[in-house]
Design a protein around this motif. Structure first.
Motif, mmCIF file in Angstrom:
data_model
loop_
_atom_site.group_PDB
_atom_site.id
_atom_site.type_symbol
_atom_site.label_atom_id
_atom_site.label_comp_id
_atom_site.label_asym_id
_atom_site.label_seq_id
_atom_site.Cartn_x
_atom_site.Cartn_y
_atom_site.Cartn_z
ATOM 1 N N GLU A 20 0.840 -1.207 0.000
ATOM 2 C CA GLU A 20 0.000 0.000 0.000
ATOM 3 C C GLU A 20 0.873 1.254 0.000
ATOM 4 O O GLU A 20 0.497 2.303 -0.509
ATOM 5 C CB GLU A 20 -0.917 0.033 1.221
ATOM 6 N N ASP B 95 -0.749 -4.677 3.126
ATOM 7 C CA ASP B 95 -1.044 -3.381 3.731
ATOM 8 C C ASP B 95 -0.282 -3.408 5.049
ATOM 9 O O ASP B 95 -0.698 -4.084 5.987
ATOM 10 C CB ASP B 95 -2.558 -3.240 3.971
ATOM 11 N N ASP C 68 -2.758 -1.310 8.753
ATOM 12 C CA ASP C 68 -4.139 -0.976 8.405
ATOM 13 C C ASP C 68 -4.822 -0.255 9.560
ATOM 14 O O ASP C 68 -4.584 -0.587 10.714
ATOM 15 C CB ASP C 68 -4.904 -2.264 8.100
ATOM 16 N N GLY C 69 -5.648 0.736 9.221
ATOM 17 C CA GLY C 69 -6.347 1.473 10.269
ATOM 18 C C GLY C 69 -5.554 2.691 10.704
ATOM 19 O O GLY C 69 -5.592 3.097 11.862
ATOM 20 N N SER C 70 -4.837 3.275 9.714
ATOM 21 C CA SER C 70 -3.920 4.386 10.047
ATOM 22 C C SER C 70 -4.600 5.476 10.854
ATOM 23 O O SER C 70 -3.985 6.076 11.729
ATOM 24 C CB SER C 70 -3.344 4.981 8.759
ATOM 25 N N ASN D 123 -19.456 2.798 8.099
ATOM 26 C CA ASN D 123 -19.300 4.208 8.480
ATOM 27 C C ASN D 123 -20.558 4.955 8.049
ATOM 28 O O ASN D 123 -20.676 5.396 6.902
ATOM 29 C CB ASN D 123 -18.055 4.804 7.832
ATOM 30 N N TYR E 253 -18.431 0.015 14.884
ATOM 31 C CA TYR E 253 -17.534 0.472 13.837
ATOM 32 C C TYR E 253 -16.279 1.069 14.473
ATOM 33 O O TYR E 253 -16.357 2.060 15.188
ATOM 34 C CB TYR E 253 -18.194 1.523 12.931
ATOM 35 N N LEU F 220 -10.147 -1.712 9.287
ATOM 36 C CA LEU F 220 -10.714 -2.902 8.632
ATOM 37 C C LEU F 220 -10.401 -4.165 9.426
ATOM 38 O O LEU F 220 -11.270 -4.993 9.678
ATOM 39 C CB LEU F 220 -10.161 -3.028 7.203
ATOM 40 N N TYR G 249 -17.999 -1.571 3.427
ATOM 41 C CA TYR G 249 -17.477 -0.271 2.991
ATOM 42 C C TYR G 249 -17.900 -0.134 1.541
ATOM 43 O O TYR G 249 -17.168 -0.456 0.618
ATOM 44 C CB TYR G 249 -15.969 -0.124 3.141
ATOM 45 N N LYS H 182 -13.531 2.547 -0.814
ATOM 46 C CA LYS H 182 -12.240 3.066 -0.316
ATOM 47 C C LYS H 182 -11.176 1.985 -0.264
ATOM 48 O O LYS H 182 -10.000 2.248 -0.454
ATOM 49 C CB LYS H 182 -12.447 3.652 1.084
ATOM 50 N N ARG I 82 -8.719 -1.320 -0.832
ATOM 51 C CA ARG I 82 -7.952 -1.779 -1.985
ATOM 52 C C ARG I 82 -8.168 -3.264 -2.244
ATOM 53 O O ARG I 82 -8.104 -4.072 -1.311
ATOM 54 C CB ARG I 82 -6.460 -1.491 -1.774
ATOM 55 N N GLU J 211 -6.255 -5.666 0.635
ATOM 56 C CA GLU J 211 -7.245 -5.533 1.719
ATOM 57 C C GLU J 211 -8.444 -6.459 1.437
ATOM 58 O O GLU J 211 -8.681 -7.420 2.158
ATOM 59 C CB GLU J 211 -7.685 -4.074 1.888
#
Ligand SMILES: O=P(O)(O)OC[C@H]1O[C@](O)(COP(=O)(O)O)[C@@H](O)[C@@H]1O
Length: 377
Positions: free
Chosen positions: A126, A145, A148-150, A241, A284, A288, A304, A314, A316, A320
């Protein structure tokens, strides 16, 4: 914890937790070591390898290298605030996102360890604009990735690492190239994610079911803690979300109203099944890995979807959606873009995005019925 030496067959003595020994000392010869030391990730993968005809050990070695990189990343994630790994690097990645220091660190660790493994012909990340040719005649492609979840890194909320492994068709005859990575997810030979949560859990599939391993930080080893995970046929939570509600298609808005019980339509997902009970609870995290892990264990649905701002969603496809879809299907769950099976999608770009809906069979089928118009209300 006290230990004692006890017989464990073959006349050898072995250190055991004393309280365990006391319970069974009356039959020392019958003490079964398995009770004491769980199956490690390495042993589990080896067992899988022995089951694979013509295995050379390269696959096992590759997975062990990935596990090493994960343990290094884990050690820094757990002390990020002390290791100066919070905040941004000042760079922007190919996704147009500001790169966080922990993203960059995790990316470097995986690239370094995969390079050292010598088993990767091609590596895609990523955080890298293009796929990297690594070892010309190596068998495998690894797509990942790194973190993940930056958006949750600086707030100490669950984050993770996700990866997929593909086998190149003619490693000895051809130079690695992007086509080795642009293949449908059904060709994956291994996929996994790691959740750096209250404990560090590594969920892995090599095509023989989906299994979870927990890291024992005292030993630095992953032990089998969730053998043969099965996603429940339906759940009681939905994960999306909802801040994007106004941008969703009317079909998805209808689904959201239904799952929140705003309309009382009773839905029977399939012939002879019990009706689904709404409202579902909302969960939520915005990572991910964390949202998918809860859904894998407890059932329900994570989505998502595409929306008017991000036409393809959103997330990938290659590092992902595909690895998650492989793990969920191996655990009896489902993964779709709303219409098609994720693992059937033919990729065209390294960083292409895709709407992702995954979870329990009944819940994902109903989502698809709303999107395809099979079910309006
Ligand atoms: O903040 P949003 O729009 O809900 O997006 C959250 C989603 O984006 C992600 O953070 C994207 O992943 P990265 O953090 O690896 O870029 C997912 O983990 C998560 O599901």
């Amino acid at each position: 914890m006290s230990v004692a030496l006890a017989a464990c067959g073959e006349g050898r003595l072995r250190r055991q937790p004393a309280d365990f020994i006391m319970a069974e000392s009356s039959s020392i010869p019958s003490i079964r070591p398995a009770h004491v030391v769980g199956t490690t990730l390495r042993e589990h993968v080896l067992q899988d390898m022995h089951a694979a005809p013509g295995a050379t050990g390269e696959f096992t070695s590759l997975l062990n290298h990935i596990s090493l990189a994960i343990r290094i990343i884990n050690s820094r994630v757990r002390a990020a605030g002390l290791a100066g790994l919070l905040g941004y690097t000042g760079e922007t990645n190919v996704q147009g996102e500001a790169v966080q220091k922990l993203d960059a660190f995790s990316n470097e660790v995986l690239l370094n360890v995969l390079d050292r493994s010598g088993h990767c012909g091609l590596i895609g990340s990523e955080e890298l604009d293009d796929a990297q040719i690594n070892n010309n005649h190596a068998k495998y492609v690894v797509l990942f990735d790194p973190l993940d979840g930056s958006s949750n890194i600086d707030t100490n909320v669950g984050i993770g690492t996700i990866f997929a492994v593909l086998r190149r068709s003619e490693p000895k005859l051809t130079r690695p190239n992007l086509a080795d990575a642009l293949r449908p997810g059904r060709e994956i030979v291994a996929a996994g994610y790691v959740l750096y949560g209250p404990s560090t859990v590594f969920v892995l599939s090599t095509g023989q079911g989906t299994h979870g391993f927990t890291l024992d930080p005292a030993i630095g080893e992953f032990f089998l803690s969730h053998p043969d995970i099965r996603v429940p046929a339906r759940g009681s939570c939905f994960s999306v979300n909802e801040g994007n509600f106004s941008r969703w298609s009317p079909e998805i808005q209808n689904w959201a109203r239904w799952i929140k019980g705003e309309d009382s339509t009773v839905i029977v997902p399939s012939e002879g099944a019990e009706p689904l009970k709404t409202p579902y609870g909302a969960r939520y995290v915005g990572s991910l890995v964390a949202d998918a892990h809860r859904t894998l264990i407890k059932g329900g649905i994570f989505a998502y979807p595409a929306d008017s701002k991000s036409k393809n969603g959103k997330l990938r496809l290659l590092y992902e959606a595909n690895p998650m879809a492989f793990l969920f299907e191996q655990a009896g769950g489902m993964a779709t873009n709303g219409k098609d099976r994720i693992l059937e999608i033919m990729p065209t770009e390294l960083h292409q995005r895709v709407p992702l809906v995954l979870g329990s069979r009944d819940d994902v089928s109903v989502f698809r019925q709303f999107v395809t118009g099979e079910r309006v209300k």
